[in-house]
Scaffold this motif. Sequence first.
Motif, short mmCIF file in Angstrom:
data_model
loop_
_atom_site.label_atom_id
_atom_site.label_comp_id
_atom_site.label_asym_id
_atom_site.label_seq_id
_atom_site.Cartn_x
_atom_site.Cartn_y
_atom_site.Cartn_z
N LEU A 276 0.62 -1.40 0.08
CA LEU A 276 0.39 -0.26 -0.16
C LEU A 276 1.27 0.95 0.19
N VAL B 2 1.82 4.75 -1.06
CA VAL B 2 0.38 6.28 -1.09
C VAL B 2 1.93 7.36 -3.01
N LYS C 228 -5.41 -5.89 -6.66
CA LYS C 228 -6.26 -5.81 -5.73
C LYS C 228 -6.93 -6.92 -5.36
N ARG D 108 -3.63 -6.82 -0.75
CA ARG D 108 -2.62 -5.91 -0.60
C ARG D 108 -2.91 -5.24 0.82
N SER E 161 0.48 1.51 -6.73
CA SER E 161 -0.32 2.71 -7.23
C SER E 161 -0.69 3.27 -8.31
N THR E 162 -1.79 4.10 -8.48
CA THR E 162 -2.04 4.92 -9.96
C THR E 162 -1.11 6.27 -9.74
N TRP E 163 -0.31 6.69 -10.56
CA TRP E 163 0.48 7.54 -10.46
C TRP E 163 0.46 7.65 -11.70
N VAL F 172 -6.41 8.36 -9.72
CA VAL F 172 -5.33 9.04 -8.85
C VAL F 172 -6.67 9.25 -7.62
#
Length: 279
Positions: free
Chosen positions: A5, A7, A118, A141, A171-173, A218
């Motif tokens: 996870l 961030v 996930k 996750r 994670s999406t960026w 995001v």
Amino acid sequence: MNAWLPVAPCTPRDCARHEGARRAPLPAAALLLAGCVVTLLGVLAVPAVLLLTPAHRDPLTRRWAYTVVRAFGVRIRVNGAAVESARPEAGELVVANHVSWLDIPLVAAVLPARMVAKSEIRKWPLLGPFAALGGTLFIERDRLRALPGAVRTLAGALASGSRVAVFPQGSTWCGRGGGGRFRPAAFQAAIDAGAAVRPVRISYRTAGTNMAGAAAFVGDDPLAASLWRVVTAAGLTAEIRILPPVPAGREPDRRALARAAQSAVASDRANLPASSVHH
């Protein structure tokens, strides 16, 4: 925070916005309807498709994924090393940066693979069944204790000869600022299975821009808002750049392997010939 996870600093307000030409509401609504219908038709076909062998299922999944992306009004451009669409004889771990929900059908349209996602995605409307059709490996996750089991699951799939695709940023960026680092857990699975790692770079753009915020999904961005942003962004193109594989055993450990793959994906120096362009 745990290993599954990370961030991202990206937020819908700062990153997920479209600054180029826009479609009128009526054509955009037509694309939204078309994309949802194509996705739904594929979902309804899941029981029958799952009865097929991988050799017959993969081409159908690829065509469906390609049609889904195009139905939402997004062009697809494929650049880089030539890759056989058939499943590899030995396992292969496909690793890509993560920008949008569009990444999943985009990768599926080019490289038939079992996706890693996930566990919550299994319950998403439309996209959950779509992911399940491709044999997605769903990972919990939010539990650190589940990590060793997840690595074993990935390694088992790779050892059986499957191509597995994962977004190791976790994670999406949006793509600004270089994005997040590649987490090493999935790379341990590749080492355990003796599988090569195939880096893939995903980017979105519109005419005159190198980065399309319309595609970014995001933070706490609602899926409905992201869908509407995509269909209203005129000239949106998804580019997937396939990079040379990192052979199994070339790097000494999972962290070095993760850094090598991340460096390849993040590099702006790659000047690869276009292998195909889909309009």
